[in-house]
Design an enzyme around this catalytic site. Structure first.
Site, PDB file in Angstrom:
ATOM      1  CG  HIS A   1      -1.736   1.210   1.422  1.00  0.00           C
ATOM      2  ND1 HIS A   1      -3.064   1.277   1.048  1.00  0.00           N
ATOM      3  CD2 HIS A   1      -1.436   2.435   1.944  1.00  0.00           C
ATOM      4  CE1 HIS A   1      -3.540   2.485   1.321  1.00  0.00           C
ATOM      5  NE2 HIS A   1      -2.573   3.212   1.875  1.00  0.00           N
ATOM      6  CD  GLU A   2       1.823   3.862   3.498  1.00  0.00           C
ATOM      7  OE1 GLU A   2       2.316   4.910   3.018  1.00  0.00           O
ATOM      8  OE2 GLU A   2       0.668   3.808   3.930  1.00  0.00           O
TER       9      GLU A   2
ATOM     10  CG  HIS B   1       0.309   6.031  -0.852  1.00  0.00           C
ATOM     11  ND1 HIS B   1      -0.774   6.589  -1.485  1.00  0.00           N
ATOM     12  CD2 HIS B   1      -0.168   5.423   0.266  1.00  0.00           C
ATOM     13  CE1 HIS B   1      -1.866   6.333  -0.780  1.00  0.00           C
ATOM     14  NE2 HIS B   1      -1.530   5.618   0.282  1.00  0.00           N
TER      15      HIS B   1
END
Length: 238
Positions: free
Chosen positions: A25-26, A29
């Site tokens: 998820h990170e 980003h």
């Protein structure tokens, strides 16, 4: 609550599931920021599979305890973006899209391995069952993480998505930046209290309706998991 009891299988499922759900998820980003021209996350070593660089202690405890949480936000400098608002939006939505993508293919692998389990005997059958069961849990975990982050509450991704479509000084955004964390902690605290109460009174079914956040995530994540499973079930009869 996503945890299935304090046993070795639940522990393995949780450690692996949370690791990939939060770290990827990170990284999503960070990659979105890099695609938009900002190298901050890359320069700070955040495009890494090392969990230490991404896990936030409070967010991790939430993930383990109630099945939804957050990771340490990836550092981003939006003034480096080639297109400011496009950059803000794509970076904000990237993590959620990653979790939805992981859930979609997690459902596929769950169907494949459970299909093999039903047509195999012996030790191999048990192995296939555990792998398929893990991917079913992994699917639900990623969906819970995605829907939690979709909430329009600061500092979650949902708030940042809304922020990209508003003008600077928007009253809602200003209010959320000042008070959003209190709303979030209130909802999470209520989930903890309800979860704790249910452990002592499992037959009191109405308690689940008090947990607004848990009810929202269970309904949305469970519903979309059913859709994914039904889609793959058209090709892989389990």
């Amino acid at each position: 609550m996503l945890l299935r009891g304090l046993d070795w299988r639940a522990a393995i499922y949780t450690v692996l599931g949370v690791y990939f759900a939060l770290v990827l998820h990170e990284i999503a980003h960070g990659l979105a920021a890099l695609w938009n021209g900002d190298t901050t996350a890359k320069n700070m070593g955040r495009l890494s599979m090392n969990p230490v660089k991404h896990f936030d202690l409070v967010g991790l405890v939430m993930m383990l305890a109630v099945g939804f949480g957050y990771a340490k936000p990836v550092p981003v400098n939006p003034y480096n973006f080639k297109h400011y608002r496009r950059g803000l939006f794509t970076v904000a939505i990237a993590g959620i899209c990653m979790n939805l993508l992981l859930a979609f293919f997690g459902s596929l692998f769950s169907s494949l391995f459970l299909f093999g389990y039903m047509r195999t005997t012996g030790v191999g059958s048990n192995v296939l069952f555990y792998i398929g069961d893990f991917f079913s849990y992994f699917t639900l975990l990623n969906l819970a993480f995605a829907f939690f982050n979709l909430l329009p509450i600061y500092p979650l991704d949902g708030f940042r998505i809304i922020e990209t479509f508003t003008h600077e000084g928007n009253k809602f955004c200003r209010f959320m930046r000042s008070n959003g964390q209190y709303f979030l902690w209130g909802l999470v605290g209520l989930s903890f209290i309800v979860s704790f109460a249910q452990s002592f009174a499992p037959t009191v079914t109405w308690l689940r309706y008090v947990d607004i956040l848990g009810l929202y995530i269970d309904t949305c994540a469970g519903g979309l998991q059913w859709v994914f499973d039904a889609f793959w079930g058209l090709m892989i009869p389990v």
